[in-house]
Design a protein around this motif. Structure first.
Motif, PDB file in Angstrom:
ATOM      1  N   LEU B 322     111.235  24.929  37.714  1.00  0.00           N
ATOM      2  CA  LEU B 322     112.485  24.936  38.467  1.00  0.00           C
ATOM      3  C   LEU B 322     113.638  24.534  37.562  1.00  0.00           C
ATOM      4  CD1 LEU B 322     111.188  23.076  41.632  1.00  0.00           C
ATOM      5  CD2 LEU B 322     111.982  25.453  41.572  1.00  0.00           C
ATOM      6  N   ALA B 323     114.773  25.168  37.787  1.00  0.00           N
ATOM      7  CA  ALA B 323     115.987  24.803  37.062  1.00  0.00           C
ATOM      8  C   ALA B 323     117.134  24.740  38.057  1.00  0.00           C
ATOM      9  CB  ALA B 323     116.286  25.826  35.970  1.00  0.00           C
ATOM     10  N   TRP B 324     118.114  23.877  37.781  1.00  0.00           N
ATOM     11  CA  TRP B 324     119.251  23.751  38.690  1.00  0.00           C
ATOM     12  C   TRP B 324     120.429  23.144  37.957  1.00  0.00           C
ATOM     13  CZ3 TRP B 324     114.782  20.872  38.752  1.00  0.00           C
ATOM     14  CH2 TRP B 324     114.878  19.484  38.606  1.00  0.00           C
ATOM     15  N   SER B 325     121.612  23.371  38.515  1.00  0.00           N
ATOM     16  CA  SER B 325     122.812  22.772  37.942  1.00  0.00           C
ATOM     17  C   SER B 325     123.816  22.484  39.040  1.00  0.00           C
ATOM     18  CB  SER B 325     123.460  23.719  36.922  1.00  0.00           C
ATOM     19  OG  SER B 325     124.745  23.222  36.574  1.00  0.00           O
ATOM     20  N   GLY B 326     124.392  21.314  39.003  1.00  0.00           N
ATOM     21  CA  GLY B 326     125.431  20.950  39.959  1.00  0.00           C
ATOM     22  C   GLY B 326     126.774  21.572  39.634  1.00  0.00           C
ATOM     23  N   ARG B 327     126.818  22.300  38.495  1.00  0.00           N
ATOM     24  CA  ARG B 327     128.089  22.900  38.089  1.00  0.00           C
ATOM     25  C   ARG B 327     128.154  24.393  38.383  1.00  0.00           C
ATOM     26  NH1 ARG B 327     130.687  19.076  34.880  1.00  0.00           N
ATOM     27  NH2 ARG B 327     129.285  17.462  34.098  1.00  0.00           N
ATOM     28  N   GLY B 328     127.068  24.984  38.860  1.00  0.00           N
ATOM     29  CA  GLY B 328     127.107  26.416  39.145  1.00  0.00           C
ATOM     30  C   GLY B 328     125.728  27.017  39.245  1.00  0.00           C
ATOM     31  N   THR B 329     125.567  28.189  38.631  1.00  0.00           N
ATOM     32  CA  THR B 329     124.273  28.874  38.698  1.00  0.00           C
ATOM     33  C   THR B 329     123.515  28.704  37.384  1.00  0.00           C
ATOM     34  OG1 THR B 329     125.338  30.900  37.939  1.00  0.00           O
ATOM     35  CG2 THR B 329     125.069  30.644  40.318  1.00  0.00           C
ATOM     36  N   ILE B 330     122.220  28.934  37.441  1.00  0.00           N
ATOM     37  CA  ILE B 330     121.383  28.925  36.236  1.00  0.00           C
ATOM     38  C   ILE B 330     121.480  30.300  35.571  1.00  0.00           C
ATOM     39  CG2 ILE B 330     118.973  28.868  35.438  1.00  0.00           C
ATOM     40  CD1 ILE B 330     120.200  26.097  35.967  1.00  0.00           C
ATOM     41  N   LYS B 331     121.852  30.286  34.304  1.00  0.00           N
ATOM     42  CA  LYS B 331     122.013  31.545  33.571  1.00  0.00           C
ATOM     43  C   LYS B 331     120.739  31.910  32.816  1.00  0.00           C
ATOM     44  CE  LYS B 331     126.073  33.121  34.423  1.00  0.00           C
ATOM     45  NZ  LYS B 331     126.080  34.189  35.410  1.00  0.00           N
ATOM     46  N   ARG B 332     120.046  30.896  32.304  1.00  0.00           N
ATOM     47  CA  ARG B 332     118.897  31.178  31.448  1.00  0.00           C
ATOM     48  C   ARG B 332     118.047  29.926  31.373  1.00  0.00           C
ATOM     49  NH1 ARG B 332     120.403  32.344  25.303  1.00  0.00           N
ATOM     50  NH2 ARG B 332     118.836  30.899  24.503  1.00  0.00           N
ATOM     51  N   VAL B 333     116.738  30.116  31.277  1.00  0.00           N
ATOM     52  CA  VAL B 333     115.829  29.005  31.021  1.00  0.00           C
ATOM     53  C   VAL B 333     114.940  29.412  29.858  1.00  0.00           C
ATOM     54  CG1 VAL B 333     114.049  27.486  31.952  1.00  0.00           C
ATOM     55  CG2 VAL B 333     115.818  28.389  33.478  1.00  0.00           C
ATOM     56  N   ASP B 334     114.906  28.573  28.840  1.00  0.00           N
ATOM     57  CA  ASP B 334     114.009  28.816  27.707  1.00  0.00           C
ATOM     58  C   ASP B 334     112.805  27.898  27.827  1.00  0.00           C
ATOM     59  OD1 ASP B 334     115.847  30.600  26.668  1.00  0.00           O
ATOM     60  OD2 ASP B 334     116.816  29.081  25.401  1.00  0.00           O
ATOM     61  N   VAL B 335     111.655  28.406  27.388  1.00  0.00           N
ATOM     62  CA  VAL B 335     110.418  27.624  27.444  1.00  0.00           C
ATOM     63  C   VAL B 335     109.763  27.648  26.065  1.00  0.00           C
ATOM     64  CG1 VAL B 335     108.072  27.569  28.405  1.00  0.00           C
ATOM     65  CG2 VAL B 335     110.029  27.995  29.910  1.00  0.00           C
ATOM     66  N   THR B 336     109.254  26.498  25.650  1.00  0.00           N
ATOM     67  CA  THR B 336     108.457  26.435  24.431  1.00  0.00           C
ATOM     68  C   THR B 336     107.057  25.952  24.791  1.00  0.00           C
ATOM     69  OG1 THR B 336     108.198  25.429  22.243  1.00  0.00           O
ATOM     70  CG2 THR B 336     109.260  24.081  23.917  1.00  0.00           C
ATOM     71  N   LEU B 337     106.063  26.466  24.096  1.00  0.00           N
ATOM     72  CA  LEU B 337     104.678  26.020  24.298  1.00  0.00           C
ATOM     73  C   LEU B 337     104.190  25.200  23.110  1.00  0.00           C
ATOM     74  CD1 LEU B 337     103.135  29.367  25.671  1.00  0.00           C
ATOM     75  CD2 LEU B 337     104.092  27.458  26.973  1.00  0.00           C
ATOM     76  N   ASP B 338     105.020  25.151  22.042  1.00  0.00           N
ATOM     77  CA  ASP B 338     104.584  24.480  20.821  1.00  0.00           C
ATOM     78  C   ASP B 338     105.507  23.327  20.429  1.00  0.00           C
ATOM     79  OD1 ASP B 338     106.827  25.803  19.947  1.00  0.00           O
ATOM     80  OD2 ASP B 338     105.777  27.205  18.649  1.00  0.00           O
ATOM     81  N   GLY B 339     106.060  22.666  21.429  1.00  0.00           N
ATOM     82  CA  GLY B 339     106.873  21.484  21.162  1.00  0.00           C
ATOM     83  C   GLY B 339     108.235  21.778  20.567  1.00  0.00           C
ATOM     84  N   GLY B 340     108.724  22.972  20.761  1.00  0.00           N
ATOM     85  CA  GLY B 340     110.085  23.278  20.344  1.00  0.00           C
ATOM     86  C   GLY B 340     110.207  24.007  19.022  1.00  0.00           C
ATOM     87  N   LYS B 341     109.079  24.401  18.451  1.00  0.00           N
ATOM     88  CA  LYS B 341     109.180  25.205  17.222  1.00  0.00           C
ATOM     89  C   LYS B 341     109.725  26.588  17.576  1.00  0.00           C
ATOM     90  CE  LYS B 341     105.277  22.943  14.920  1.00  0.00           C
ATOM     91  NZ  LYS B 341     103.837  23.067  14.630  1.00  0.00           N
ATOM     92  N   ASN B 342     109.153  27.168  18.608  1.00  0.00           N
ATOM     93  CA  ASN B 342     109.585  28.500  19.052  1.00  0.00           C
ATOM     94  C   ASN B 342     109.809  28.496  20.570  1.00  0.00           C
ATOM     95  OD1 ASN B 342     109.167  30.159  16.481  1.00  0.00           O
ATOM     96  ND2 ASN B 342     107.206  29.102  16.735  1.00  0.00           N
ATOM     97  N   TRP B 343     110.791  29.242  20.981  1.00  0.00           N
ATOM     98  CA  TRP B 343     111.156  29.316  22.394  1.00  0.00           C
ATOM     99  C   TRP B 343     111.175  30.763  22.855  1.00  0.00           C
ATOM    100  CZ3 TRP B 343     112.677  24.795  25.187  1.00  0.00           C
ATOM    101  CH2 TRP B 343     112.830  23.633  24.409  1.00  0.00           C
ATOM    102  N   GLN B 344     110.971  30.950  24.134  1.00  0.00           N
ATOM    103  CA  GLN B 344     111.181  32.272  24.739  1.00  0.00           C
ATOM    104  C   GLN B 344     111.938  32.077  26.045  1.00  0.00           C
ATOM    105  OE1 GLN B 344     107.498  33.992  26.500  1.00  0.00           O
ATOM    106  NE2 GLN B 344     106.489  32.128  25.786  1.00  0.00           N
ATOM    107  N   SER B 345     112.714  33.066  26.413  1.00  0.00           N
ATOM    108  CA  SER B 345     113.429  32.967  27.680  1.00  0.00           C
ATOM    109  C   SER B 345     112.474  33.271  28.819  1.00  0.00           C
ATOM    110  CB  SER B 345     114.620  33.927  27.697  1.00  0.00           C
ATOM    111  OG  SER B 345     115.604  33.446  26.806  1.00  0.00           O
ATOM    112  N   ALA B 346     112.493  32.408  29.819  1.00  0.00           N
ATOM    113  CA  ALA B 346     111.590  32.566  30.953  1.00  0.00           C
ATOM    114  C   ALA B 346     112.076  33.684  31.865  1.00  0.00           C
ATOM    115  CB  ALA B 346     111.497  31.260  31.724  1.00  0.00           C
TER     116      ALA B 346
END
Lengths: 241, 423
Positions: B322-346
């Motif tokens: 889940l993602a949320w923001s009190g300032r507006g809408t969620i534009k993008r969520v990135d996820v990493t499976l290796d502790g932040g070495k590499n990310w992908q957009s969910a």
């Protein structure tokens, strides 16, 4: 577990009834009383829907229990440190401790000065709270816990005076707090509060284009919740039938 | 009874062995329907297949299946002195989509749940108004109403995690948030009925509960998107959510959403109530404190896997969050499976609404390796969810409130998942 405020619940209902039915307390520092309501047929221009009915002055007085830092809302009355001490020991000490030190996890009301930059800040009326009016407003609406709105204005002035004494803000047991001198008392930590400035001080959190590939060479685990082992055991959770 | 594990094909055993699976936790236990032996759940007629079930007269108000009893709000008893002034947590790891079922919305009370008959409820508006008014619930239900989905997050959500990973479960680390559709009347309409005087700048909202919960609200927000709501998810508010009437202050900290709302006073200054001075102010490292930190910054959390919802299968899996923001809408969520070495957009699925929870997924294959999972939300203002260390750098560790730092879950080879911090 015994909580004396709960025992006082029944008595509290009686007290509430008296407050509601009793003579109304004048509140000279509140804003002016509403003018007589215009006749129903001559609704002022702002009434869009003509719903709701005029609030009567007696009704506003009965509910208008809030107190502001500038003294707005303070009822007439007075109470000394000594008087407050007596009330505190019977009404408050079972949770907050004789000297406001707090029993168990109940809130600590006194002490903690100089602790705000430490590892374990103790946020009390003396060490943290910016405005004395908050003490009056909160006691008046919410205390004693489980028997709210049962204390008289004089009792609350006394309790507030005693809390000032416990926090070394007044030193004299004979000190009397009243609606007349209330706003002259300042709390020591008042000047350290400032309005939300995240949009300027944390501006760096905006507008970044985050790294997506090969962002770091190494990752190491620096902390584990399992070490603390304070998570409630799901097996002991309340049963739902 | 046949044990599916004994009947695994050779090739599957080889696969598991090669992956070096350590714990038995993960196991082939999974589902009975493995190739080899016919599944009795299919080959034999089951009771529910043969005998009549309950009739329409048995569940006049439907409840979840008895097989879902583990899905519940939970509290952390050591957090507070008494359950009447305390909090419990939404089981985020058991939920999907964006709407929180009403009975699972976390609770936060300051004097217990007020029990109010709607006919006995009154809402008073007074102070700097032309005409102080009293509304009944009947009056409010006669006003033009709106339906809006908003998240409500307690400012103290994740507050136990400032000094380091503390609680094992997203229910406890992130469960002081819920997201429902409210039905209510814009506060603006109520204020217009009373006629706000030109000197007005702030309102005070007050509850009818035994704590008389009160907070100051800037007039500008009150004239914006604030609702006075009487329904959630299509039915009357639940008692623990303020029945019969509550304030809905979109995007702002939950403490402002006064429940059992009985009074709105209009004034020219804030009231400096207990909940906006001694509480809900953010103590920073230098000993000074921010106040009126109303807005909830962008935040996200992976709800599955998480400590209460470990990975159970190798191969295909669904990561969800889940993602949320009190300032507006969620534009993008990135996820990493290796502790932040590499990310992908969910992959975001379902409605993306203003100031609402937003659901994201990463569909992935797991070979049984250790995972360090994080998610990072970005909102429509360009705000990027910071790491916990980035937050600590600017705020210290004493602020209790507004911890929106990036959460890390460690998934071990046996699927067990725990709350960790990484560098």
């Amino acid at each position: 577990m015994s909580r004396s405020p709960k025992l006082a619940l029944l008595a509290g209902f009686a007290a509430l009834a008296v407050v509601a039915a009793g003579p109304l307390i004048a509140q000279p520092q509140k804003q002016a009383q509403p003018k007589p309501v215009p006749h129903a047929a001559s609704q002022p221009a702002h009434a869009k829907l003509n719903l709701g009915r005029p609030a009567l002055p007696e009704e506003i007085k009965a509910w208008d229990i809030d107190v502001r830092p500038d003294g707005m809302g303070l009822p007439p009355g007075k109470g000394t440190v000594k008087q407050g001490d007596e009330i505190f020991q019977t009404q408050c000490a079972s949770c907050h401790g004789e000297f406001g030190q707090g029993n168990g996890r109940w809130p600590v009301l006194a002490g903690g000065q100089g602790s705000l930059t430490s590892d374990r800040p103790e946020k009390t009326i003396g060490s943290f709270w910016p405005d004395l009016s908050t003490v009056y407003d909160y006691i008046r609406r919410a205390m004693p816990y489980g028997n709210a709105q049962s204390l008289s204005p004089d009792e609350i002035y006394g309790l507030t005076a005693y809390l000032l004494y416990l926090n070394d803000i007044v030193k004299d047991e004979e000190f009397e707090l009243s609606d007349k001198n209330f706003t002259s008392v300042k709390l020591p930590n008042a000047s350290t509060f400032y309005d939300d400035d995240r949009e300027t001080t944390e501006k760096a959190f905006w507008g970044k284009e985050p790294c997506m590939k090969d962002c770091k060479a190494e990752v190491k685990i620096t902390g584990r919740a399992a070490v603390l082992d304070v998570t409630p055991d799901s097996k002991t959770a309340p049963k739902v039938d | 009874m046949t044990s599916p594990r004994n009947r695994e094909s050779l090739s599957r055993r080889r696969f598991l062995g090669a992956a070096g699976m350590a714990g038995a936790g993960l196991a082939a236990s999974a589902s009975g329907a493995r190739a080899g032996a016919p599944d009795p759940l299919i080959t034999e007629v089951q009771d529910w297949n043969r005998y009549l079930g309950e009739g329409v007269d048995k569940r006049p108000y439907g409840m979840p299946s008895r097989h879902e009893k583990h899905v519940m709000r939970r509290d952390v008893s050591w957090l507070t002195a008494s359950p009447e002034s305390s909090v419990n947590f939404t089981p985020l790891h058991e939920l999907d989509g964006i709407i929180t079922p009403s009975g699972l919305c976390f609770e936060r009370h300051h004097g217990g749940i007020a029990d109010i008959e709607p006919a006995n409820h009154r809402l008073m508006i007074h102070g700097l108004v032309e005409k102080p008014l009293v509304f009944t619930m009947e009056d409010i239900r006669r006003m033009p109403r709106q339906n809006r989905v908003y998240f409500l997050e307690c400012a103290a959500n994740s507050g136990m995690e400032w000094r380091g990973a503390q609680l094992n479960g997203c229910q406890f680390t992130h469960g002081m948030v819920h997201n429902v559709m409210y039905t209510g009347v814009p506060l603006k309409a109520l204020l217009e009925e009373a006629g706000v005087k030109p000197t007005a700048k702030w309102l005070m909202l007050e509850g009818a509960d035994s704590s008389g919960m009160n907070r100051s609200l800037p007039l500008e927000k009150a004239l914006g998107d604030v609702l006075i709501a009487f329904a959630m998810n299509g039915e009357a508010l639940r008692p623990e959510q303020g029945y019969p009437l509550r304030a809905v202050i979109p995007g702002w900290e939950g403490n402002l959403w006064v429940k059992w709302l009985r009074r709105i006073e209009v004034g020219d200054k804030p009231w400096m109530a207990r909940e906006e001075t001694s509480k809900y102010t953010d103590l920073l490292a230098d000993g000074r404190s921010r106040r009126f930190t109303f807005i909830m910054d962008a935040k996200s959390v992976v709800t599955n896997p998480s400590p209460q919802a470990p990975l159970k299968h190798k191969g295909r899996n669904v990561l969800s969050g889940l993602a949320w923001s009190g300032r507006g809408t969620i534009k993008r969520v990135d996820v990493t499976l290796d502790g932040g070495k590499n990310w992908q957009s969910a992959r975001i699925d379902g409605p993306v609404l203003d100031k609402s929870l937003t659901r994201f997924y990463v569909d992935f294959d797991w070979a049984g390796q250790e995972l360090l999972i994080q998610s990072r939300a970005m909102d429509s203002t360009g705000y990027v969810q910071p790491t916990k260390d980035e937050l600590r750098k600017v705020r210290g560790v004493n602020s209790i409130y507004h911890n929106n730092g990036i959460q890390t879950w460690l998934v071990r080879a046996n699927g067990e998942t725990e709350n960790v911090e990484i560098a």
